[in-house]
Design an enzyme around this catalytic site. Structure first.
Site, short mmCIF file in Angstrom:
data_model
loop_
_atom_site.label_atom_id
_atom_site.label_comp_id
_atom_site.label_asym_id
_atom_site.label_seq_id
_atom_site.Cartn_x
_atom_site.Cartn_y
_atom_site.Cartn_z
N ARG A 256 0.83 -1.20 0.00
CA ARG A 256 0.00 0.00 0.00
C ARG A 256 0.86 1.25 0.00
O ARG A 256 1.70 1.42 0.87
CB ARG A 256 -0.93 -0.01 1.22
CG ARG A 256 -1.90 1.17 1.23
CD ARG A 256 -2.96 1.03 2.29
NE ARG A 256 -2.45 1.18 3.65
CZ ARG A 256 -3.24 1.33 4.72
NH1 ARG A 256 -4.54 1.30 4.58
NH2 ARG A 256 -2.70 1.46 5.91
N THR B 139 -1.09 7.59 -0.99
CA THR B 139 -2.37 7.53 -1.70
C THR B 139 -3.30 6.44 -1.18
O THR B 139 -4.48 6.43 -1.51
CB THR B 139 -2.12 7.26 -3.19
OG1 THR B 139 -1.54 5.95 -3.35
CG2 THR B 139 -1.18 8.29 -3.78
N ASP C 65 -1.09 -3.00 12.52
CA ASP C 65 -0.67 -3.56 11.24
C ASP C 65 -0.36 -5.04 11.41
O ASP C 65 0.58 -5.41 12.11
CB ASP C 65 0.56 -2.81 10.72
CG ASP C 65 0.96 -3.25 9.32
OD1 ASP C 65 1.42 -4.41 9.18
OD2 ASP C 65 0.81 -2.47 8.38
N ASP D 178 3.25 -6.18 10.42
CA ASP D 178 4.26 -5.75 11.38
C ASP D 178 4.20 -6.57 12.66
O ASP D 178 5.25 -6.92 13.22
CB ASP D 178 4.07 -4.27 11.71
CG ASP D 178 4.55 -3.35 10.60
OD1 ASP D 178 5.32 -3.81 9.73
OD2 ASP D 178 4.15 -2.17 10.59
#
Length: 209
Positions: free
Chosen positions: A104, A108, A200, A203
């Protein structure tokens, strides 16, 4: 929401709660993800088509149920999808595996593809796309588009958490793809993360930031 199944099994919900806690270690998070993915896989494959074959038990012959058709495909959206993939392969070790490499763009929030590899004869297989989070749905939408380009027509999407905004976008883009999730959370924040969420997933799986 139409086309969305929330898997509310008590073991799934209990393990998900532990995964949400910020103090849960990387090792524990990874192990819990593997365990919960097996439970989720059980639910997403509940209505697979079966046929029978003639077998011989130690006592007699019988017509016994077996899965019908070609092997399943588990399509992992890299990198976090591999956390679900491992537990699912524990349950269905003969499944074929597709990999869709996306990251990602943090500016944006749009997905960028860097890798794609899928088995042959996708049109003849049930394809279960896996990614722990359905947040903006940008990556999920692109991944399903790429799999359809390879001929896949029977697809399901499996995730741990989904945001209402992502669900709406995904279902609009792919109304033919049913979504299975352990939880529909509150909303997305300004950075595109699911709230309350669990952070996340990649992560937390791999100990990176």
């Amino acid at each position: 929401m139409d086309g969305v199944t929330v898997i509310d099994h008590p073991l799934v919900q209990h393990k998900l709660t532990i995964m949400r806690k910020k103090q849960t270690s990387t090792a524990s998070f990874r192990q819990l993800l593997r365990e919960i993915s097996t439970l989720l896989c059980y639910e997403v494959t509940r209505n697979l088509e079966i046929t029978t074959e003639r077998i011989e038990t130690p006592l007699t012959e019988m017509d016994a149920p077996v899965l019908e058709g070609k092997k399943l495909v588990f399509a992992s959206i890299l990198r976090a999808g591999n956390g679900l993939l491992e537990g699912m392969l524990d349950l269905v070790p003969a499944a074929r595996v597709a990999h869709v490499g996306l990251y990602r763009d943090e500016r944006t929030l749009e997905p960028v593809e860097y890798y794609f590899k899928a088995p042959d004869h996708m049109a003849d297989r049930l394809v279960i796309v896996v990614d722990p989070m359905l947040a903006t749905a940008n990556s999920a939408i692109l991944a399903v588009e790429r799999l359809k380009q390879q001929g896949a027509s029977n697809l399901r999407f499996l995730c741990l958490l989904a945001a209402p905004e992502g669900l709406e976008r995904f279902r609009h883009a792919h109304p033919d793809v049913q979504v299975f999730t352990a939880s529909i959370d509150s909303h997305l924040n300004e950075k595109g993360y699911i709230v309350p969420g669990l952070g996340d997933a990649g992560d937390r799986m791999y100990g990176t930031k």
